[in-house]
Design an enzyme around this catalytic site. Structure first.
Site, PDB file in Angstrom:
ATOM      1  N   GLU A  16       0.850  -1.194   0.000  1.00 57.42           N
ATOM      2  CA  GLU A  16       0.000   0.000   0.000  1.00 57.42           C
ATOM      3  C   GLU A  16       0.886   1.245   0.000  1.00 57.42           C
ATOM      4  OE1 GLU A  16      -3.528   0.551   2.820  1.00 57.42           O
ATOM      5  OE2 GLU A  16      -2.184   2.158   3.473  1.00 57.42           O
ATOM      6  N   THR A  47      -3.923   4.818  -1.263  1.00 56.67           N
ATOM      7  CA  THR A  47      -4.984   5.331  -0.384  1.00 56.67           C
ATOM      8  C   THR A  47      -5.580   6.622  -0.942  1.00 56.67           C
ATOM      9  OG1 THR A  47      -3.483   6.633   0.970  1.00 56.67           O
ATOM     10  CG2 THR A  47      -3.859   4.357   1.666  1.00 56.67           C
ATOM     11  N   TYR A  48      -6.677   7.039  -0.324  1.00 58.46           N
ATOM     12  CA  TYR A  48      -7.443   8.193  -0.806  1.00 58.46           C
ATOM     13  C   TYR A  48      -7.765   9.089   0.376  1.00 58.46           C
ATOM     14  CZ  TYR A  48     -10.987  10.432  -3.798  1.00 58.46           C
ATOM     15  OH  TYR A  48     -11.706  11.301  -4.567  1.00 58.46           O
ATOM     16  N   ARG A 104     -15.765   3.825   3.388  1.00 55.52           N
ATOM     17  CA  ARG A 104     -16.557   5.017   3.707  1.00 55.52           C
ATOM     18  C   ARG A 104     -15.687   6.230   3.951  1.00 55.52           C
ATOM     19  NH1 ARG A 104     -19.258   5.412   9.443  1.00 55.52           N
ATOM     20  NH2 ARG A 104     -17.083   6.038   9.839  1.00 55.52           N
ATOM     21  N   ASP A 106     -13.705   8.595   7.082  1.00 55.26           N
ATOM     22  CA  ASP A 106     -14.191   9.166   8.350  1.00 55.26           C
ATOM     23  C   ASP A 106     -14.338  10.664   8.164  1.00 55.26           C
ATOM     24  OD1 ASP A 106     -14.244   6.792   9.997  1.00 55.26           O
ATOM     25  OD2 ASP A 106     -12.060   6.783   9.788  1.00 55.26           O
ATOM     26  N   ALA A 123     -20.094   2.460   3.081  1.00 58.18           N
ATOM     27  CA  ALA A 123     -19.283   1.856   2.019  1.00 58.18           C
ATOM     28  C   ALA A 123     -20.128   0.918   1.155  1.00 58.18           C
ATOM     29  CB  ALA A 123     -18.113   1.105   2.642  1.00 58.18           C
ATOM     30  N   HIS A 147     -14.871  -2.720  13.986  1.00 52.88           N
ATOM     31  CA  HIS A 147     -14.924  -1.291  13.649  1.00 52.88           C
ATOM     32  C   HIS A 147     -15.361  -0.504  14.884  1.00 52.88           C
ATOM     33  CE1 HIS A 147     -16.393   2.498  11.981  1.00 52.88           C
ATOM     34  NE2 HIS A 147     -15.457   2.297  11.071  1.00 52.88           N
ATOM     35  N   ASP A 156     -20.169  -6.503  12.410  1.00 52.36           N
ATOM     36  CA  ASP A 156     -19.198  -6.275  11.330  1.00 52.36           C
ATOM     37  C   ASP A 156     -19.343  -7.342  10.241  1.00 52.36           C
ATOM     38  OD1 ASP A 156     -17.964  -4.007  12.232  1.00 52.36           O
ATOM     39  OD2 ASP A 156     -16.129  -4.981  12.924  1.00 52.36           O
ATOM     40  N   GLN A 174      -7.872  -3.807   8.418  1.00 49.18           N
ATOM     41  CA  GLN A 174      -7.281  -2.697   9.167  1.00 49.18           C
ATOM     42  C   GLN A 174      -5.990  -3.205   9.823  1.00 49.18           C
ATOM     43  OE1 GLN A 174      -6.588   0.233   9.667  1.00 49.18           O
ATOM     44  NE2 GLN A 174      -8.555   1.109  10.299  1.00 49.18           N
TER      45      GLN A 174
HETATM   46  P1  FAD Z   1     -18.656   1.191   6.478  1.00 47.42           P
HETATM   47  O1  FAD Z   1     -18.736  -0.159   5.861  1.00 47.42           O
HETATM   48  O2  FAD Z   1     -19.616   2.205   5.947  1.00 47.42           O
HETATM   49  O3  FAD Z   1     -18.871   0.983   8.045  1.00 47.42           O
HETATM   50  C1  FAD Z   1     -18.846   2.056   8.973  1.00 47.42           C
HETATM   51  C2  FAD Z   1     -19.722   1.688  10.167  1.00 47.42           C
HETATM   52  O4  FAD Z   1     -21.112   1.615   9.749  1.00 47.42           O
HETATM   53  C3  FAD Z   1     -19.404   0.308  10.721  1.00 47.42           C
HETATM   54  O5  FAD Z   1     -19.609   0.320  12.111  1.00 47.42           O
HETATM   55  C4  FAD Z   1     -20.407  -0.601  10.052  1.00 47.42           C
HETATM   56  O6  FAD Z   1     -20.687  -1.754  10.799  1.00 47.42           O
HETATM   57  C5  FAD Z   1     -21.629   0.309   9.941  1.00 47.42           C
HETATM   58  N1  FAD Z   1     -22.433  -0.047   8.751  1.00 47.42           N
HETATM   59  C6  FAD Z   1     -22.048   0.077   7.453  1.00 47.42           C
HETATM   60  N2  FAD Z   1     -23.040  -0.363   6.632  1.00 47.42           N
HETATM   61  C7  FAD Z   1     -24.054  -0.768   7.426  1.00 47.42           C
HETATM   62  C8  FAD Z   1     -25.337  -1.321   7.182  1.00 47.42           C
HETATM   63  N3  FAD Z   1     -25.772  -1.524   5.936  1.00 47.42           N
HETATM   64  N4  FAD Z   1     -26.115  -1.650   8.252  1.00 47.42           N
HETATM   65  C9  FAD Z   1     -25.687  -1.428   9.510  1.00 47.42           C
HETATM   66  N5  FAD Z   1     -24.467  -0.892   9.817  1.00 47.42           N
HETATM   67  C10 FAD Z   1     -23.666  -0.565   8.793  1.00 47.42           C
HETATM   68  N6  FAD Z   1      -9.765   5.842   5.048  1.00 47.42           N
HETATM   69  C11 FAD Z   1      -9.479   6.823   4.169  1.00 47.42           C
HETATM   70  O7  FAD Z   1      -9.869   7.971   4.397  1.00 47.42           O
HETATM   71  N7  FAD Z   1      -8.738   6.608   3.030  1.00 47.42           N
HETATM   72  C12 FAD Z   1      -8.274   5.359   2.721  1.00 47.42           C
HETATM   73  O8  FAD Z   1      -7.628   5.179   1.673  1.00 47.42           O
HETATM   74  C13 FAD Z   1      -8.560   4.284   3.623  1.00 47.42           C
HETATM   75  N8  FAD Z   1      -8.139   3.035   3.352  1.00 47.42           N
HETATM   76  C14 FAD Z   1      -8.496   2.000   4.191  1.00 47.42           C
HETATM   77  C15 FAD Z   1      -8.102   0.698   3.868  1.00 47.42           C
HETATM   78  C16 FAD Z   1      -8.433  -0.366   4.705  1.00 47.42           C
HETATM   79  C17 FAD Z   1      -8.008  -1.771   4.323  1.00 47.42           C
HETATM   80  C18 FAD Z   1      -9.166  -0.129   5.899  1.00 47.42           C
HETATM   81  C19 FAD Z   1      -9.509  -1.252   6.809  1.00 47.42           C
HETATM   82  C20 FAD Z   1      -9.560   1.165   6.231  1.00 47.42           C
HETATM   83  C21 FAD Z   1      -9.246   2.236   5.388  1.00 47.42           C
HETATM   84  N9  FAD Z   1      -9.634   3.544   5.671  1.00 47.42           N
HETATM   85  C22 FAD Z   1      -9.326   4.568   4.804  1.00 47.42           C
HETATM   86  C23 FAD Z   1     -10.350   3.851   6.938  1.00 47.42           C
HETATM   87  C24 FAD Z   1     -11.887   3.725   6.759  1.00 47.42           C
HETATM   88  O9  FAD Z   1     -12.336   4.783   5.959  1.00 47.42           O
HETATM   89  C25 FAD Z   1     -12.502   3.795   8.171  1.00 47.42           C
HETATM   90  O10 FAD Z   1     -12.120   2.650   8.886  1.00 47.42           O
HETATM   91  C26 FAD Z   1     -14.021   3.960   8.210  1.00 47.42           C
HETATM   92  O11 FAD Z   1     -14.397   4.311   9.559  1.00 47.42           O
HETATM   93  C27 FAD Z   1     -14.822   2.716   7.913  1.00 47.42           C
HETATM   94  O12 FAD Z   1     -14.826   2.386   6.607  1.00 47.42           O
HETATM   95  P2  FAD Z   1     -15.764   1.177   6.094  1.00 47.42           P
HETATM   96  O13 FAD Z   1     -15.546   1.076   4.651  1.00 47.42           O
HETATM   97  O14 FAD Z   1     -15.605  -0.032   6.917  1.00 47.42           O
HETATM   98  O15 FAD Z   1     -17.217   1.816   6.395  1.00 47.42           O
END
Ligand code: FAD
Length: 286
Positions: A16, A47-48, A104, A106, A123, A147, A156, A174
């Site tokens: 990465e 990353t973004y 998603r 933060d 996401a 998470h 999760d 993560q």
């Molecule tokens: P989501 O899947 O949307 O989840 C967020 C929260 O909402 C979780 O608690 C989940 O359980 C809940 N949730 C989601 N969908 C539902 C649903 N349908 N029903 C009920 N609950 C739901 N951040 C950056 O800014 N740039 C990056 O490039 C970046 N790269 C990353 C790469 C990896 C491998 C990882 C693990 C994280 C990365 N992050 C990055 C951080 C990430 O943006 C944060 O961890 C963020 O808080 C969660 O992203 P997510 O895609 O899991 O979100």
């Protein structure tokens, strides 16, 4: 394309990177990228910035990397509209990106309300946008230590299954430091019908202070014995040896536990990432 690599029998090696912030960072990034390509990794990811900060830089980096190796572009949706998201998805595809890691993001500190302000809230919606509006593969995030907004692992896993059903082909984890956390995540996922490969993200512990700070920010638990050993180290070189020895052992244990590959957080530096890759993969050992 990347899904095929991750599901083959030999574990994948990938790195990465992040888009550089200035000219010095640019030089460091491309030097590291060139060095790490010599290890013949299977793919890389970039990353973004949440909220699309530094988007043009991300695209430039993605395009350049994608011309040399299969490349995954991370894409966040926090604060985004459907129209802007679709435009970004198209620009990733035009840049030759093989897959999008749909996450998603933060809310940035300066705009804590960003999550509510955007049209896309999770996401999962981004996964749906990528599969509906492009031919790129989609990957998603997974959390060995849960998470921070989730009540428990079961929640999760339920969300991970929604993403798989929406078309996600693999997940990357993560940052974490305990093998059992990965084993428990994969066990729970498989029991719930999540069949996609879950690739652990691994951080080389070459700078103890930096890694402890990142662990704190991401909520990752660093084993108490390792923290004690790092604190007891009498100089930085000794701390580096302790950290790298731990990282290599951790990475080997993940592979032994069945991990389909290792995604190494390079932090745009090649020395520690290369050392970790060579230590973990016998095919690279010198
Ligand atoms: P989501 O899947 O949307 O989840 C967020 C929260 O909402 C979780 O608690 C989940 O359980 C809940 N949730 C989601 N969908 C539902 C649903 N349908 N029903 C009920 N609950 C739901 N951040 C950056 O800014 N740039 C990056 O490039 C970046 N790269 C990353 C790469 C990896 C491998 C990882 C693990 C994280 C990365 N992050 C990055 C951080 C990430 O943006 C944060 O961890 C963020 O808080 C969660 O992203 P997510 O895609 O899991 O979100």
């Amino acid at each position: 394309m990347i899904a095929e690599l991750i599901t083959r029998s030999e574990p994948t090696l990938s790195f990465e990177f992040f888009p550089p912030k200035d000219e010095t960072g640019e030089v460091v990034l491309w030097r590291s990228f060139d060095s790490l390509l010599e290890l013949s990794p299977d793919f890389v990811s970039v990353t973004y910035g949440a909220g699309g900060s530094n988007q043009s830089k991300s695209l430039a980096v993605l395009g350049k990397m994608a011309s040399r190796i299969p490349t995954i572009g991370h894409l966040t949706c926090v604060g985004a509209t459907f129209a802007s998201t679709r435009a970004t998805i198209s620009s990733f595809e035009d840049a030759g990106v093989a897959a999008i890691l749909a996450i998603r993001g933060d809310a940035p500190k300066e705009n804590p309300g960003a999550l509510e302000q955007g049209e896309l809230k999770t996401a999962l919606e981004l996964v749906q946008q990528v599969t509906e509006h492009s031919d790129m593969e989609v990957g998603v995030a997974a959390f060995p230590e849960i998470h921070p907004e989730s009540a428990d692992l079961a929640h999760d896993i339920k969300v991970l299954k929604f993403k798989q059903d929406a078309g996600a082909k693999y997940a990357f984890t993560q940052l974490f430091f305990k093998v059992d956390a990965y084993i428990d995540l994969v066990d729970a996922a498989r029991k719930a019908g999540v069949t996609i490969p879950i690739v652990p993200g691994v951080m080389p512990i070459s700078n103890a202070k930096g890694v402890l700070r990142m662990a704190e920010l991401s909520g990752a638990e660093v084993p108490a014995e390792l923290v004690a050993e790092l604190h007891a180290a009498t100089d930085d070189e000794l701390a580096r040896d302790i950290g790298m020895t731990y990282s290599i052992k951790f990475a080997k244990e993940l592979l032994a536990a069945g991990a389909p590959g290792l995604h190494i957080f390079s932090l745009n530096h090649h020395r520690a990432a290369e050392e970790l890759a060579r230590g973990a993969f016998s095919r690279l050992s010198r």
